[in-house]
Design a protein around this motif. Structure first.
Motif, PDB file in Angstrom:
ATOM      1  N   PHE A 253      -3.312  34.090   4.267  1.00 43.72           N
ATOM      2  CA  PHE A 253      -3.098  34.344   5.691  1.00 43.72           C
ATOM      3  C   PHE A 253      -4.132  33.594   6.523  1.00 43.72           C
ATOM      4  O   PHE A 253      -5.210  33.239   6.029  1.00 43.72           O
ATOM      5  N   LYS A 254      -3.804  33.361   7.765  1.00 40.08           N
ATOM      6  CA  LYS A 254      -4.761  32.696   8.654  1.00 40.08           C
ATOM      7  C   LYS A 254      -6.009  33.541   8.821  1.00 40.08           C
ATOM      8  O   LYS A 254      -7.112  33.018   9.018  1.00 40.08           O
ATOM      9  N   HIS A 260      -4.283  40.222  12.363  1.00 43.07           N
ATOM     10  CA  HIS A 260      -4.954  39.043  12.914  1.00 43.07           C
ATOM     11  C   HIS A 260      -4.168  37.771  12.600  1.00 43.07           C
ATOM     12  O   HIS A 260      -4.197  36.805  13.375  1.00 43.07           O
ATOM     13  N   HIS A 261      -3.469  37.755  11.473  1.00 40.76           N
ATOM     14  CA  HIS A 261      -2.642  36.594  11.108  1.00 40.76           C
ATOM     15  C   HIS A 261      -1.562  36.362  12.169  1.00 40.76           C
ATOM     16  O   HIS A 261      -1.337  35.223  12.589  1.00 40.76           O
ATOM     17  N   PHE A 262      -0.927  37.446  12.592  1.00 43.48           N
ATOM     18  CA  PHE A 262       0.114  37.311  13.607  1.00 43.48           C
ATOM     19  C   PHE A 262      -0.476  36.904  14.958  1.00 43.48           C
ATOM     20  O   PHE A 262       0.135  36.139  15.703  1.00 43.48           O
ATOM     21  N   GLU A 263      -1.658  37.420  15.260  1.00 46.64           N
ATOM     22  CA  GLU A 263      -2.332  37.000  16.500  1.00 46.64           C
ATOM     23  C   GLU A 263      -2.574  35.500  16.503  1.00 46.64           C
ATOM     24  O   GLU A 263      -2.300  34.808  17.493  1.00 46.64           O
ATOM     25  N   LEU A 264      -3.127  34.991  15.396  1.00 44.04           N
ATOM     26  CA  LEU A 264      -3.442  33.564  15.301  1.00 44.04           C
ATOM     27  C   LEU A 264      -2.186  32.706  15.170  1.00 44.04           C
ATOM     28  O   LEU A 264      -2.261  31.485  15.310  1.00 44.04           O
ATOM     29  N   SER A 265      -1.056  33.349  14.908  1.00 49.52           N
ATOM     30  CA  SER A 265       0.223  32.623  14.846  1.00 49.52           C
ATOM     31  C   SER A 265       0.876  32.532  16.219  1.00 49.52           C
ATOM     32  O   SER A 265       1.979  31.985  16.357  1.00 49.52           O
ATOM     33  N   GLY A 266       0.214  33.108  17.233  1.00 48.83           N
ATOM     34  CA  GLY A 266       0.711  32.979  18.599  1.00 48.83           C
ATOM     35  C   GLY A 266       1.255  34.249  19.227  1.00 48.83           C
ATOM     36  O   GLY A 266       1.645  34.243  20.396  1.00 48.83           O
ATOM     37  N   TRP A 267       1.314  35.325  18.453  1.00 52.24           N
ATOM     38  CA  TRP A 267       1.774  36.591  19.024  1.00 52.24           C
ATOM     39  C   TRP A 267       0.704  37.170  19.937  1.00 52.24           C
ATOM     40  O   TRP A 267      -0.493  37.079  19.638  1.00 52.24           O
TER      41      TRP A 267
END
Length: 293
Positions: A253-254, A260-267
């Motif tokens: 994951f990022k 936090h992965h979804f946050e860093l993916s732009g969500w």
């Protein structure tokens, strides 16, 4: 007393603006829960062994979190309690809970949800209680990384177990679970994005430990894996991330935990939280429906 949260440097950069937000808000709803449960139980003459154990776990794990937060925030020692100190304290409370349960005619089998199968653990049940309480208290603690995420998902999980408690005619446990759910919804008003206050380890450790103990008292231990699906996924993401990096020097994951992965993916933070609430609600509804049917 300027109970301001220090944001960890390895977290998303967008979270640095949250530095200084008041923390240890878990104190507010823990006090509300304890006063409510004790008041109703004593007034209605419904005090029981189950309520005593639930309050012990809630208070005990909350105290561990409080000491950790207090050392970090008030005494300005960034490390707080060591991992070993927290682990030992969590184990002690779990063992005390087991002996309180063992003083009654408590069933030490673990039942497989939606089946007639069970596994008798006998005295080994103490190891299960330790694993369950320590595991879920830390799972909820790991999940507490976005505004309102734990307050929402935990209120859903406690309410789901409250429904099961009503079906089982366990009035004391039902009263406890709905007191927790109600307190968390009240806290969510101030904890939702953008948060005016964080719950801190004081609140998250207490919630995780109490949620695990509710599942144990209702003999729905493994059902918690579904009702608490968000907490399970968050913890699994950390384990997978650490394991992958140590073995392959690569990250899955990022950033972990997975929110936090979804946050860093732009969500946006609010989108992550609402989607995770929806996942938690869907899992809880499915678990309760299948268990009832």
């Amino acid at each position: 007393m300027k109970f301001g949260q220090s944001i960890r440097e390895e977290g998303p950069e967008s979270h640095m603006k949250k530095t200084g937000t008041p923390t240890m808000g878990g104190l507010v709803y823990l006090i509300a829960i304890i006063i409510t449960v004790l008041g109703v139980a004593l007034f209605a003459d419904r005090m029981s062994q189950e309520i005593t154990i639930l309050l012990l776990v809630l208070f005990g794990y909350g105290l561990i979190g409080f000491l950790d937060d207090f050392i970090k925030v008030v005494l300005k020692r960034n490390l707080g309690l060591t991992s070993l100190q927290k682990l030992i304290a969590q184990i002690v409370i779990a063992v005390i809970s087991f002996f309180l349960l063992n003083g009654t005619e408590f069933d030490t089998a673990v039942y497989i949800p939606f089946t007639d199968f069970s596994i008798e653990l006998s005295m080994l049940y103490v190891l299960f209680i330790i694993f369950w309480l320590v595991g879920f208290s830390n799972a909820v603690n790991l999940t507490d990384g976005l505004d309102g995420l734990v307050a929402g998902t935990a209120s859903i999980a406690f309410a789901a177990f409250g429904v099961i408690a009503i079906i089982q005619e366990q009035e004391g446990i039902a009263m406890f679970t709905f007191a927790v759910a109600g307190a968390l919804l009240g806290f969510l008003v101030f904890n939702k994005y953008p948060a005016k206050v964080f719950m801190g380890d004081t609140g998250s450790l207490a919630l995780g430990g109490a949620l695990a103990m509710v599942s144990i008292l209702l003999k729905q231990e493994l059902l918690l894996l579904i009702i608490g699906l968000v907490f399970v996924i968050e913890t699994a993401s950390v384990i997978l991330q650490v394991g992958s990096f140590k073995l392959r020097k690569k990250r899955i994951f990022k950033m972990s935990p997975i929110h936090h992965h979804f946050e860093l993916s732009g969500w946006s933070e609010w989108k992550v939280v609402t989607v995770f609430w929806a996942v938690g609600l869907a899992a809880a509804v499915i678990a309760v429906a299948l268990e009832v049917l």
